[in-house]
Design an enzyme around this catalytic site. Structure first.
Site, PDB file in Angstrom:
ATOM      1  N   ARG A 126      -5.379   5.936  -7.153  1.00 33.51           N
ATOM      2  CA  ARG A 126      -5.111   7.388  -7.209  1.00 33.51           C
ATOM      3  C   ARG A 126      -4.979   7.851  -8.665  1.00 33.51           C
ATOM      4  NH1 ARG A 126      -3.653   8.998  -1.952  1.00 33.51           N
ATOM      5  NH2 ARG A 126      -3.173   7.183  -0.673  1.00 33.51           N
ATOM      6  N   LEU A 143       0.885  -1.172   0.000  1.00 31.71           N
ATOM      7  CA  LEU A 143       0.000   0.000   0.000  1.00 31.71           C
ATOM      8  C   LEU A 143       0.922   1.222   0.000  1.00 31.71           C
ATOM      9  CD1 LEU A 143      -2.696  -0.965   2.702  1.00 31.71           C
ATOM     10  CD2 LEU A 143      -2.993  -0.946   0.216  1.00 31.71           C
ATOM     11  N   ASP A 144       0.499   2.271  -0.703  1.00 27.45           N
ATOM     12  CA  ASP A 144       1.283   3.509  -0.715  1.00 27.45           C
ATOM     13  C   ASP A 144       1.484   4.052   0.694  1.00 27.45           C
ATOM     14  OD1 ASP A 144       0.977   3.543  -3.454  1.00 27.45           O
ATOM     15  OD2 ASP A 144      -0.711   4.953  -3.373  1.00 27.45           O
ATOM     16  N   LEU A 145       2.472   4.913   0.808  1.00 28.26           N
ATOM     17  CA  LEU A 145       2.757   5.578   2.087  1.00 28.26           C
ATOM     18  C   LEU A 145       1.484   6.124   2.742  1.00 28.26           C
ATOM     19  CD1 LEU A 145       4.904   6.821   4.033  1.00 28.26           C
ATOM     20  CD2 LEU A 145       4.913   8.834   2.548  1.00 28.26           C
ATOM     21  N   THR A 179      -1.698   5.435   1.963  1.00 24.06           N
ATOM     22  CA  THR A 179      -2.889   4.567   1.925  1.00 24.06           C
ATOM     23  C   THR A 179      -3.005   3.783   3.226  1.00 24.06           C
ATOM     24  OG1 THR A 179      -2.733   4.436  -0.464  1.00 24.06           O
ATOM     25  CG2 THR A 179      -4.085   2.778   0.607  1.00 24.06           C
TER      26      THR A 179
END
Ligand code: URA
Length: 243
Positions: A199, A102-104, A106
């Site tokens: 995103r 998961l992104d930073l 998220t």
């Protein structure tokens, strides 16, 4: 325990494929070819290899879910010393690693394991396992924009597969911070794992994601696990994810 059951529960292959592999001599127990699927084994002591790869003993396999907060990197170690998801997993063997990322910024459901077959099963694109996200976006996308989202959109890493999207609500934000003064909340379901996919899909239809949370992977929901906490998966949850 029977040899074929032990291997099949590791998720390496279906029960039928495991039986065939055993009969064809592609499985060894403590280094010896074993052709009988029902061969009894000691799940804690025996060293089993399936096509040359070790099948982890059941007792040492770990499967857990974390409710990731924003602000933690999905990596085992960051050279710059920033907070990582591993900081939230205390008192656990070092062998575990995140399944996907998961992104930073998220939040939400992130799985960890030390079982390579389990990780491969969940990440393999051909399995097309649905991932469900809640997304809060700036402004309210038009129906036409949502149709584009559903049909698949060109983003930097290629065209996305068709996605499911449902608008849940719209809140008027009483600040000038957000375009149109509104924040729309969506449920989005995708099965691919392109980088920053959700995103970038919203960006492609002209809306910025201000918060993103994964709430489900296939059959497994995040439930009410508090943010920053983890819990082990139940055997039933593991079996359903591998089904
Ligand atoms: N899509 C994103 O944009 N970010 C994530 O972390 C996961 C899916």
């Amino acid at each position: 325990m029977r040899l074929e059951k032990y291997i099949a529960t590791s998720g390496i292959a279906s029960r039928r494929a495991v039986k065939r592999a055993i009969r064809e001599g592609r499985v060894t127990v403590n280094g010896t070819d074993t052709f009988i699927p029902g061969h009894p084994i000691d799940a804690e002591k025996d060293f089993i290899e399936f096509e040359g790869k070790r099948v982890e003993p059941l007792t040492e396999r770990i499967y857990l879910m974390l409710n990731k907060p924003a602000g933690y990197l999905t990596t085992r170690r960051d050279e710059r010393g920033r907070p990582t998801v591993m900081d939230l997993l205390t008192d656990l063997p070092k062998s575990i690693y995140p399944v996907g990322r998961l992104d930073l910024e998220t939040e939400g459901l992130l799985l960890f394991t030390n079982d390579g077959n389990f990780a491969n099963h969940l990440m393999h694109p051909s399995h097309e396992i649905d991932k469900t996200y809640l997304a809060w976006v700036e402004g309210v996308p038009s129906q036409r924009a949502l149709e584009r989202f559903r049909n698949g959109i060109a983003i930097s890493s290629g065209k996305t597969a068709p996605a499911k999207i449902k608008q849940l609500n719209v809140k008027t934000a009483n600040s000038k911070k957000y375009k149109n003064g509104a924040v729309a909340k969506f449920r989005v379901i995708i099965h691919e794992g392109k980088k920053r996919q959700v995103r970038l899909m919203f960006k492609a239809i002209g809306h910025r994601v201000i918060r993103l949370k994964r709430i489900r992977i296939g059959t497994l929901g995040l439930g009410n696990l508090p943010q920053g906490q983890y819990r082990f998966l139940t055997p039933t949850e593991i079996a359903k994810l591998l089904a």
